[in-house]
Write a protein that holds these residues in place. Sequence first.
Motif, PDB file in Angstrom:
ATOM      1  N   SER A 115       5.278   2.704   0.648  1.00 55.08           N
ATOM      2  CA  SER A 115       6.309   3.206  -0.266  1.00 55.08           C
ATOM      3  C   SER A 115       6.123   4.701  -0.563  1.00 55.08           C
ATOM      4  O   SER A 115       6.945   5.300  -1.241  1.00 55.08           O
ATOM      5  CB  SER A 115       6.337   2.387  -1.561  1.00 55.08           C
ATOM      6  N   ASP A 116       5.060   5.313  -0.054  1.00 51.89           N
ATOM      7  CA  ASP A 116       4.940   6.778  -0.107  1.00 51.89           C
ATOM      8  C   ASP A 116       5.700   7.438   1.037  1.00 51.89           C
ATOM      9  O   ASP A 116       5.887   8.657   1.055  1.00 51.89           O
ATOM     10  CB  ASP A 116       3.471   7.208   0.010  1.00 51.89           C
ATOM     11  N   LEU A 117       6.093   6.651   2.036  1.00 51.08           N
ATOM     12  CA  LEU A 117       6.709   7.196   3.252  1.00 51.08           C
ATOM     13  C   LEU A 117       8.166   6.794   3.410  1.00 51.08           C
ATOM     14  O   LEU A 117       8.983   7.555   3.924  1.00 51.08           O
ATOM     15  CB  LEU A 117       5.957   6.695   4.500  1.00 51.08           C
ATOM     16  N   LEU A 144      12.351  -1.165   2.843  1.00 51.24           N
ATOM     17  CA  LEU A 144      11.106  -1.744   2.364  1.00 51.24           C
ATOM     18  C   LEU A 144      11.423  -3.185   1.989  1.00 51.24           C
ATOM     19  O   LEU A 144      12.224  -3.425   1.085  1.00 51.24           O
ATOM     20  CB  LEU A 144      10.608  -1.002   1.123  1.00 51.24           C
ATOM     21  N   TYR A 176       9.318  17.425   0.192  1.00 53.34           N
ATOM     22  CA  TYR A 176      10.559  17.052   0.872  1.00 53.34           C
ATOM     23  C   TYR A 176      11.717  17.071  -0.121  1.00 53.34           C
ATOM     24  O   TYR A 176      12.675  17.823   0.048  1.00 53.34           O
ATOM     25  CB  TYR A 176      10.424  15.664   1.515  1.00 53.34           C
ATOM     26  N   SER A 206       7.205  16.925   6.506  1.00 50.63           N
ATOM     27  CA  SER A 206       6.385  17.211   5.311  1.00 50.63           C
ATOM     28  C   SER A 206       4.984  16.615   5.432  1.00 50.63           C
ATOM     29  O   SER A 206       4.138  16.871   4.596  1.00 50.63           O
ATOM     30  CB  SER A 206       7.004  16.655   4.028  1.00 50.63           C
ATOM     31  N   THR A 261       5.937   8.049  -7.488  1.00 52.54           N
ATOM     32  CA  THR A 261       5.555   8.154  -6.073  1.00 52.54           C
ATOM     33  C   THR A 261       6.563   7.447  -5.171  1.00 52.54           C
ATOM     34  O   THR A 261       6.570   7.666  -3.969  1.00 52.54           O
ATOM     35  CB  THR A 261       4.181   7.508  -5.839  1.00 52.54           C
ATOM     36  N   ILE A 264      11.765   5.364   1.904  1.00 50.66           N
ATOM     37  CA  ILE A 264      12.632   5.139   0.752  1.00 50.66           C
ATOM     38  C   ILE A 264      13.687   4.137   1.190  1.00 50.66           C
ATOM     39  O   ILE A 264      14.422   4.369   2.155  1.00 50.66           O
ATOM     40  CB  ILE A 264      13.227   6.458   0.243  1.00 50.66           C
ATOM     41  N   HIS A 265      13.687   3.000   0.496  1.00 49.69           N
ATOM     42  CA  HIS A 265      14.546   1.876   0.872  1.00 49.69           C
ATOM     43  C   HIS A 265      16.011   2.312   0.945  1.00 49.69           C
ATOM     44  O   HIS A 265      16.557   2.853  -0.009  1.00 49.69           O
ATOM     45  CB  HIS A 265      14.391   0.752  -0.164  1.00 49.69           C
ATOM     46  N   GLY A 290       0.794  -1.229   0.000  1.00 43.57           N
ATOM     47  CA  GLY A 290       0.000   0.000   0.000  1.00 43.57           C
ATOM     48  C   GLY A 290       0.819   1.268   0.000  1.00 43.57           C
ATOM     49  O   GLY A 290       1.722   1.443  -0.808  1.00 43.57           O
ATOM     50  N   ASN A 314       2.230  -3.344  -6.120  1.00 41.39           N
ATOM     51  CA  ASN A 314       1.051  -3.070  -5.298  1.00 41.39           C
ATOM     52  C   ASN A 314      -0.240  -3.119  -6.101  1.00 41.39           C
ATOM     53  O   ASN A 314      -1.253  -3.621  -5.619  1.00 41.39           O
ATOM     54  CB  ASN A 314       1.199  -1.717  -4.601  1.00 41.39           C
ATOM     55  N   ILE A 326      11.534  13.873   6.911  1.00 45.65           N
ATOM     56  CA  ILE A 326      10.430  13.533   6.009  1.00 45.65           C
ATOM     57  C   ILE A 326       9.092  13.736   6.724  1.00 45.65           C
ATOM     58  O   ILE A 326       8.146  14.286   6.150  1.00 45.65           O
ATOM     59  CB  ILE A 326      10.560  12.081   5.491  1.00 45.65           C
TER      60      ILE A 326
END
Lengths: 370, 366
Positions: free
Chosen positions: A305-307, A316, B306, A351, B299, A309-310, A302, B148, A348
């Motif tokens: 991956s918007d939050l 992730l 940021y 933001s 995305t 970053i690997h 879900g 996803n 992050i």
Amino acid sequence: MKKKVALLTTNFFNPKGERIITGGAERYQVDFCRLLRDMDFDVEVWQMGDNWTKEFDGIKIHGLPVNKTEYQTFPELNMGFYENVMSFDYTLYFILSLAYPLVREKSISISHGVYWDWPGFDATTGKLAIKQEWLRRMELSLAGPQKLVSVDTNTINYFNATLPSFYNKWEYIPNYVDTDLFLPLEEDLRNDKIRILFPRRMVPVRGINETMRAAEILTKKYPSIEFHFCGRGHDDTIEMLMSQWASKQERCYYYWKPFEMMPEIYQMADIVLIPSRSTEGTSLAALESMACGKPVIAGLAGGLSDLIIHGYNGYLVKPSVENLVSSIEELINDPKKRKLMGERGREIATSFNKKTWHERWANVISEVFR
Amino acid sequence: MDNKLAIFIPNLMNWNGDTQIIGGLERYMIALAELMTEMGYDLSFHQNAHHDFSNYSLDWPIYGYQANTLDLQKTIARIEKETPGRVLYSSIVQQTFYRPQSICISHGVWWEVPGSSPLQAQKYYESHVARALEQAGLIISCDYNFLNVTRAIYPHLADQKVRVIPNFADSKYYSPRKPNNTDHVRILYPRRLSPERGFGILKEVIPPLLASFPQVEFEFAIDTNKPEYLDLFYQWRENMTGKERILYCHPDYQSMPDVYARADIVVIPSIYSEGTSFSCLEAMAMGKAVIATDIGGLTNLIINNYNGLLIHPSIESLYQALLFLIENPAVCTRLGKYASTVSQAFSRQAWEARWRQCIQKIYPLS
């Protein structure tokens, strides 16, 4: 005169009118109603229930005596709501599928993330024909409202890839964190223990089973680490089993805390795990961990991956036992990386602060509710 | 086991077999071919063509197979038949059949055309995604979004077959340079002119911005693959007021860093079919303020406000985002700074290491 907004949800209270366990969506609803009140709207809420009216946080909540669900939609509840809110100016559907089949002209729907991406959803929809009927109904639920708001980009991209006609209705308003409440500790008062925190419900989609196995392996290998499982189970039995399991393990602890205590819980952790396998939006727990300056090891599902970053503010990973063990070990053995990733998480998180969330919602509301 | 391996690709060269195609997929496959050659594989490329050809100008033989745009499946069937042994599929879009021990690559969800119908969409995911999930050994996805979306359609299959390896920015060529120190604000569009890349949105916001800000200029770094797109572009530019502030160039791969270096803001206004775009990653690596859309893998690279701005792909949102950055140079600097540190998490080394594992697993060398 104040304009009136009616919000439809399924279960803020349970249908008997008793308080249910608070999760992210319930917190969202409370904050959202406050936002509407601050914008000078009158707000009331409807849900399933035996004809009762209650109040929570100064908001009236009405129970409608319907409980039928078909194809994962709630046509009776939707129609009951429609009839009951005739005197209201605007309507808000707190779950996308609640907007099936009928909506008022000036309405907005919210998605809290994809919840049909786990094999269990197929078990509830069953045959292919039933899933297709579900998708057809979803199409109708997207057609009605003027604006569709999603907490993550995954939902928008999923619907663009399956029901592409609503491309321009979508708006991405990610979840938020109160960055004044969730703060990194100024001074590091912790001892040399490394605490690993799992701050979720104790359910399979959140990766609880894999995390327990990883905890068994890692606590044996590293005498300096502790595992903290903090959250409710779906019922008493699960919570009892968790307690029993934890009491048999070295340095594994199970408990839950009220929301007010959560900043402290995050602050005492060194590594936070959000190893969801599916059914995930822009997780509040992930955002709160980041705001407290913690590296996050998250699943691939879900909105995570918007939050995350690997390799930047966490990892992730596909939440297998093996992947969890190796990514946790990387951070156990590298305090500098933990610190750096935690600092970046905090940057992050700013933001995603609550103020920005307010502003973005205020824009959408004033665009539709006028 | 034999070290021969055939790579199927839509077009590494143009259909005459004489000029290299400039594009993301093509660069991706060259980087992968370099890695696999170093690992000891004997590679060949197989692609569509106007007439059958053999080309030996790169490090690997490239074979063209006569194709008709209206019936590409026929050509694929022929390539399948004439190419024995192990195969790697460069694009899930090209195929509807996959050999069991094979890898197929997804460069992002590609079928989410705005305004198309649920039935059309379904045709795409059933004939490509479902079949790849059932038949191929592994699907390598360049972004989390494809995984996803696939999981939300096929909850049982996605996690078994799909592995995510995000694209990379090569820090050897792409890294921040000294600020430009000019009065100009240069806005760069480093993409193809094709509809999915959002040129249609961008061209609507240019006239008002050129009119309000004399210091603003636009640069188009565009390929010459499709002459018909170029003609439209030249015509459009010719009729614009202030066309002297609409610059363009046709750079090769090597000169791209210089093109980015001259820009202040980079726009990636894709409206569909997007993965972890090389253009986006490279602009980030050069420390530029990026405006990207909330589409596909973008995305996974940009966190709004940021390390860039992440917007809905509409004229209004793009206009507001550009206005905001033009009027706030300090924000550009901040976004650019974080963009370049984030880009370090997408190193070529990490990409190669992850690919190596997958290749060894599916195509073991004895």
